[in-house]
Design a protein around this motif. Structure first.
Motif, PDB file in Angstrom:
ATOM      1  N   GLN A 139     -10.391   9.735  -8.923  1.00  0.00           N
ATOM      2  CA  GLN A 139     -10.517   8.450  -8.248  1.00  0.00           C
ATOM      3  C   GLN A 139     -11.265   8.692  -6.942  1.00  0.00           C
ATOM      4  N   ILE A 140     -12.240   7.837  -6.641  1.00  0.00           N
ATOM      5  CA  ILE A 140     -13.077   8.043  -5.458  1.00  0.00           C
ATOM      6  C   ILE A 140     -13.070   6.765  -4.622  1.00  0.00           C
ATOM      7  N   SER A 141     -12.978   6.928  -3.309  1.00  0.00           N
ATOM      8  CA  SER A 141     -13.008   5.767  -2.428  1.00  0.00           C
ATOM      9  C   SER A 141     -14.446   5.316  -2.207  1.00  0.00           C
ATOM     10  N   ASN A 142     -14.598   4.175  -1.598  1.00  0.00           N
ATOM     11  CA  ASN A 142     -15.923   3.619  -1.356  1.00  0.00           C
ATOM     12  C   ASN A 142     -16.575   4.214  -0.111  1.00  0.00           C
ATOM     13  N   SER A 143     -17.731   3.680   0.214  1.00  0.00           N
ATOM     14  CA  SER A 143     -18.545   4.108   1.341  1.00  0.00           C
ATOM     15  C   SER A 143     -19.152   5.480   1.060  1.00  0.00           C
ATOM     16  N   SER A 144     -19.035   6.430   1.985  1.00  0.00           N
ATOM     17  CA  SER A 144     -19.733   7.712   1.833  1.00  0.00           C
ATOM     18  C   SER A 144     -19.269   8.497   0.617  1.00  0.00           C
ATOM     19  N   ALA A 145     -17.967   8.482   0.327  1.00  0.00           N
ATOM     20  CA  ALA A 145     -17.426   9.348  -0.725  1.00  0.00           C
ATOM     21  C   ALA A 145     -18.106   9.098  -2.070  1.00  0.00           C
ATOM     22  N   ILE A 146     -18.190   7.852  -2.500  1.00  0.00           N
ATOM     23  CA  ILE A 146     -18.784   7.565  -3.806  1.00  0.00           C
ATOM     24  C   ILE A 146     -20.287   7.865  -3.801  1.00  0.00           C
ATOM     25  N   ARG A 147     -20.935   7.709  -2.657  1.00  0.00           N
ATOM     26  CA  ARG A 147     -22.382   7.955  -2.594  1.00  0.00           C
ATOM     27  C   ARG A 147     -22.693   9.451  -2.645  1.00  0.00           C
ATOM     28  N   GLY A 189     -20.159  -2.203 -15.257  1.00  0.00           N
ATOM     29  CA  GLY A 189     -19.978  -3.012 -14.056  1.00  0.00           C
ATOM     30  C   GLY A 189     -20.996  -2.709 -12.970  1.00  0.00           C
ATOM     31  N   MET A 190     -20.519  -2.795 -11.720  1.00  0.00           N
ATOM     32  CA  MET A 190     -21.412  -2.705 -10.577  1.00  0.00           C
ATOM     33  C   MET A 190     -22.092  -1.332 -10.480  1.00  0.00           C
ATOM     34  N   VAL A 191     -23.327  -1.358  -9.989  1.00  0.00           N
ATOM     35  CA  VAL A 191     -24.121  -0.150  -9.768  1.00  0.00           C
ATOM     36  C   VAL A 191     -24.036   0.232  -8.294  1.00  0.00           C
ATOM     37  N   VAL A 192     -23.806   1.502  -8.014  1.00  0.00           N
ATOM     38  CA  VAL A 192     -23.680   1.979  -6.633  1.00  0.00           C
ATOM     39  C   VAL A 192     -25.039   2.101  -5.959  1.00  0.00           C
ATOM     40  N   CYS A 246     -13.635   4.006  -9.466  1.00  0.00           N
ATOM     41  CA  CYS A 246     -13.824   3.595  -8.072  1.00  0.00           C
ATOM     42  C   CYS A 246     -13.794   2.073  -8.033  1.00  0.00           C
ATOM     43  N   ASN A 247     -13.252   1.504  -6.971  1.00  0.00           N
ATOM     44  CA  ASN A 247     -13.196   0.042  -6.822  1.00  0.00           C
ATOM     45  C   ASN A 247     -14.565  -0.494  -6.404  1.00  0.00           C
ATOM     46  N   ARG A 248     -15.472  -0.628  -7.375  1.00  0.00           N
ATOM     47  CA  ARG A 248     -16.823  -1.078  -7.052  1.00  0.00           C
ATOM     48  C   ARG A 248     -17.001  -2.579  -7.190  1.00  0.00           C
ATOM     49  N   GLY A 249     -15.951  -3.313  -7.537  1.00  0.00           N
ATOM     50  CA  GLY A 249     -16.083  -4.756  -7.663  1.00  0.00           C
ATOM     51  C   GLY A 249     -16.551  -5.395  -6.379  1.00  0.00           C
ATOM     52  N   THR A 250     -15.834  -5.132  -5.287  1.00  0.00           N
ATOM     53  CA  THR A 250     -16.233  -5.642  -3.979  1.00  0.00           C
ATOM     54  C   THR A 250     -16.719  -4.523  -3.075  1.00  0.00           C
ATOM     55  N   SER A 251     -16.554  -3.285  -3.513  1.00  0.00           N
ATOM     56  CA  SER A 251     -17.004  -2.097  -2.767  1.00  0.00           C
ATOM     57  C   SER A 251     -16.318  -1.957  -1.412  1.00  0.00           C
ATOM     58  N   GLY A 252     -15.114  -2.490  -1.287  1.00  0.00           N
ATOM     59  CA  GLY A 252     -14.403  -2.408  -0.023  1.00  0.00           C
ATOM     60  C   GLY A 252     -13.641  -1.097   0.130  1.00  0.00           C
ATOM     61  N   ILE A 253     -13.364  -0.730   1.388  1.00  0.00           N
ATOM     62  CA  ILE A 253     -12.583   0.492   1.621  1.00  0.00           C
ATOM     63  C   ILE A 253     -11.085   0.215   1.515  1.00  0.00           C
ATOM     64  N   ASP A 254     -10.699  -1.066   1.562  1.00  0.00           N
ATOM     65  CA  ASP A 254      -9.271  -1.382   1.534  1.00  0.00           C
ATOM     66  C   ASP A 254      -8.700  -1.149   0.139  1.00  0.00           C
ATOM     67  N   TYR A 261      -2.464 -10.351  -0.876  1.00  0.00           N
ATOM     68  CA  TYR A 261      -2.906  -9.982  -2.216  1.00  0.00           C
ATOM     69  C   TYR A 261      -4.407 -10.226  -2.421  1.00  0.00           C
ATOM     70  N   TYR A 262      -5.032 -10.952  -1.499  1.00  0.00           N
ATOM     71  CA  TYR A 262      -6.390 -11.420  -1.770  1.00  0.00           C
ATOM     72  C   TYR A 262      -7.433 -10.306  -1.947  1.00  0.00           C
ATOM     73  N   PRO A 263      -7.436  -9.243  -1.121  1.00  0.00           N
ATOM     74  CA  PRO A 263      -8.450  -8.197  -1.353  1.00  0.00           C
ATOM     75  C   PRO A 263      -8.403  -7.620  -2.766  1.00  0.00           C
ATOM     76  N   ALA A 264      -7.215  -7.334  -3.265  1.00  0.00           N
ATOM     77  CA  ALA A 264      -7.093  -6.806  -4.626  1.00  0.00           C
ATOM     78  C   ALA A 264      -7.449  -7.875  -5.652  1.00  0.00           C
ATOM     79  N   PHE A 265      -7.116  -9.119  -5.360  1.00  0.00           N
ATOM     80  CA  PHE A 265      -7.435 -10.226  -6.261  1.00  0.00           C
ATOM     81  C   PHE A 265      -8.945 -10.340  -6.439  1.00  0.00           C
ATOM     82  N   ALA A 266      -9.689 -10.264  -5.328  1.00  0.00           N
ATOM     83  CA  ALA A 266     -11.149 -10.338  -5.407  1.00  0.00           C
ATOM     84  C   ALA A 266     -11.717  -9.126  -6.141  1.00  0.00           C
ATOM     85  N   GLU A 267     -11.141  -7.951  -5.894  1.00  0.00           N
ATOM     86  CA  GLU A 267     -11.585  -6.750  -6.608  1.00  0.00           C
ATOM     87  C   GLU A 267     -11.363  -6.903  -8.105  1.00  0.00           C
ATOM     88  N   ALA A 268     -10.219  -7.441  -8.483  1.00  0.00           N
ATOM     89  CA  ALA A 268      -9.929  -7.659  -9.903  1.00  0.00           C
ATOM     90  C   ALA A 268     -10.938  -8.623 -10.527  1.00  0.00           C
TER      91      ALA A 268
END
Length: 553
Positions: free
Chosen positions: A385-393, A281-284, A408-416, A84-91
């Motif tokens: 909904q957009i995934s991280n890395s290249s897609a959101i950029r 929130g976070m800026v890309v 987009c999950n920009r809290g931790t910007s992870g692909i998971d 659960y930790y990756p989602a927990f950190a994103e939250a």
């Protein structure tokens, strides 16, 4: 009604009900059997069964993202909890209320070699807003911890952890509750008040001819049109928005990287703001962050009810309120002053957009062209909904229909977890939802499709460029076996069999014509979830993108 026999489980479930927590995502297991029995047999709760714990937590995150209220995710003991930790950190970083409820062994079974045991208490301590470590036996202290955890998730908008130890037998049930909880006055709503003397800040504002408002991840419809119009009509203000800002006005500038990437040092100095106001929130954009860190404003004010990150090393004031309340109080104190600041940015934007269109008209089939064709074909009033890395950029470089909500999950910007989050969000919102993703992020979260709650109008567009294409545009790229294998993760996989296994309608494209047909097919098909896989040329994509920024001059 059927209840678990274990009193602690009864208390947890009754408190959850009293606090209005209706959405429960369950990862099947055994130690959490008392909780499963209690939640599933109570019609008050909407229960979801997601086998993969990492996917389950991100699915719950997507639900909470859309519902804007806490969602609980429930697991058995042992390593299940750690997933659960990756989602927990994103939250935590995205300020989304997520409640992790973990079943545990009693304390005397920990660290003695018993099966499926780890040290579960405080396991999320670095990112948890509250840790409720319950005792095996019912007590008023337990109840207070559960209530405090839920309250904290709501008020502080983030993740909390409730750890509940259960001794066997786990599956016994009763038809009446054996405990009693006073559930009156549990659901206390706390109002957001904003009381601050803004006169001095208004004086600074009114004396500054170069003001910038920068908006990161933001919920839709958070600010009235009246406020937006007043900001837009001030010639001393420029508003830079990202695709995840969900904030729209014809005079706002949406493609930040297109605007500033070609800047010289002289340009940076000429366009440097005196005041930067941020919210959301976070800026890309890495480029705007580099700009404001090197050419710092005199004042950086951030508006948020809870947090203010000093992203640019220039934070001078945190206004602890929501954006609407702040502007309602602040704008009546401000004056419209003479300035050419907006005019300078707008002139630059017109020039850059002309260059943008000219470049797109001559590029070959590539990731860049694919994003252009996808984004201009989107139906109105959908959720994107957009995934991280290249897609959101890539998405940052284009204007979207303003009726489209973007997440987009920009809290931790992870692909998971991006796919799982998108499916959870689609399940909660009920809106037609499109998820745009890259191949590595999608394959990484492929168990997201092991989910019986995927809506029929959920669509995935997968850009398969044969590896982690973003690494090709970063400094240090060399066409070597080491790079291809260990940085880019080159592959020749297709998701066609994966789509078939999970019952998704599958389409494929590998050039402009097949892409246009695939887009028509996928948007016209709503009988079952669907996926369009687009194969793009690995060795062309980075050249096209890097040349784009050169041609903007």
């Amino acid at each position: 009604m059927i209840y678990p026999k274990i009193p602690l489980a009864q208390n947890i479930i009754e408190i959850f009900k009293a606090k209005g927590l209706t959405e429960i995502v369950i990862s099947p297991g055994s130690r959490n059997a008392p909780l499963i029995i209690g939640f599933v047999n109570n019609p008050f709760f909407n229960c979801y069964s997601i086998a993969d714990e990492r996917c389950a937590a991100f699915f719950a995150l997507g639900l909470a993202q859309q519902l804007r209220k806490p969602v609980a995710v429930v697991c058995t003991s042992g390593s299940a909890l750690l997933n659960y930790y990756p989602a927990f950190a994103e939250a935590f970083y995205s300020q989304i209320p997520l409640i992790v409820l973990s079943a545990d062994r009693p304390k005397d079974k920990i660290d003695i070699g018993d099966g499926q045991t780890i040290r579960q208490e405080n396991v999320f301590a670095n990112h948890s807003l509250y840790n409720a470590n319950l005792s095996e036996y019912i007590s008023s202290n337990n109840d207070l911890k559960i209530i405090e955890a839920i309250t904290c998730a709501v008020d502080q908008k983030g993740p909390v952890h409730i750890n509940a130890p259960f001794e066997e037998p786990l599956y016994e049930t009763v038809e009446t509750l054996s405990t009693y909880i006073d559930t009156t006055n549990l659901d206390v709503k706390r109002e957001v008040n904003f009381v601050e003397n803004l006169i001095d800040f208004a004086s600074i504002w009114n004396a500054s001819p170069r003001k910038m408002i920068l908006v990161g991840v933001n919920e839709p419809h958070g600010i009235t049109e009246e406020v937006l119009e007043k900001i837009a009509n001030d010639p001393s203000i420029v508003v830079l928005t990202e695709v995840t800002s969900n904030l729209h006005h014809p005079s706002f500038f949406t493609s930040i990287d297109t605007l500033i990437t070609p800047f010289t040092n002289e340009d940076f100095e000429n366009f440097r703001p005196e005041i930067v106001v941020t919210f959301g929130g976070m800026v890309v954009s890495k480029r705007i962050k580099a700009f404001l860190r090197k050419y710092q404003p005199k004042h950086h004010w951030h508006i948020d009810t809870l947090r203010a990150y000093d992203t640019y090393g220039a934070l001078t004031k945190h206004f602890e309120t929501n954006t609407q309340l702040f502007f309602d109080a602040f704008l009546p104190l401000t004056l419209t002053i003479e300035s050419d600041y907006y005019q300078k940015w707008n002139k630059l934007n017109v020039f850059r957009q002309m260059k943008h269109k000219a470049y797109l008209s001559k590029i070959p089939f590539s990731d860049f062209q694919v994003f252009e064709l996808i984004l201009e074909s989107l139906p109105s009033n959908i959720q994107l909904q957009i995934s991280n890395s290249s897609a959101i950029r890539y998405a940052q470089l284009f204007n979207l229909d303003t009726s489209i909500e973007v997440f987009c999950n920009r809290g931790t910007s992870g692909i998971d977890g991006s796919t799982s989050t998108a499916i959870g969000a689609a399940s909660a919102s009920g809106k037609p939802t499109l998820f745009i993703t890259g191949d590595i992020g999608f394959l990484y979260d492929s168990n997201a499709l092991w989910n019986k709650y995927i809506p029929n109008n959920f669509k995935i567009i997968l850009i398969n460029n044969g590896g982690g294409g973003i690494f090709r545009i970063l400094p240090g790229h060399q066409e070597t076996q080491v790079f291809n294998e260990f940085f880019e993760t080159s592959h020749s996989l297709s998701v066609s069999h994966l789509a078939k296994m999970h019952g998704l309608e599958y389409y494929a494209a590998n050039d402009k014509n097949t892409l246009l047909k695939g887009l028509t097919d996928i948007f016209n098909q709503n009988e079952k979830p669907s996926i369009l896989e687009i194969f793009t040329p690995t060795e062309v994509n980075d050249i096209v993108l890097l040349n784009y920024f050169k041609e903007l001059l």
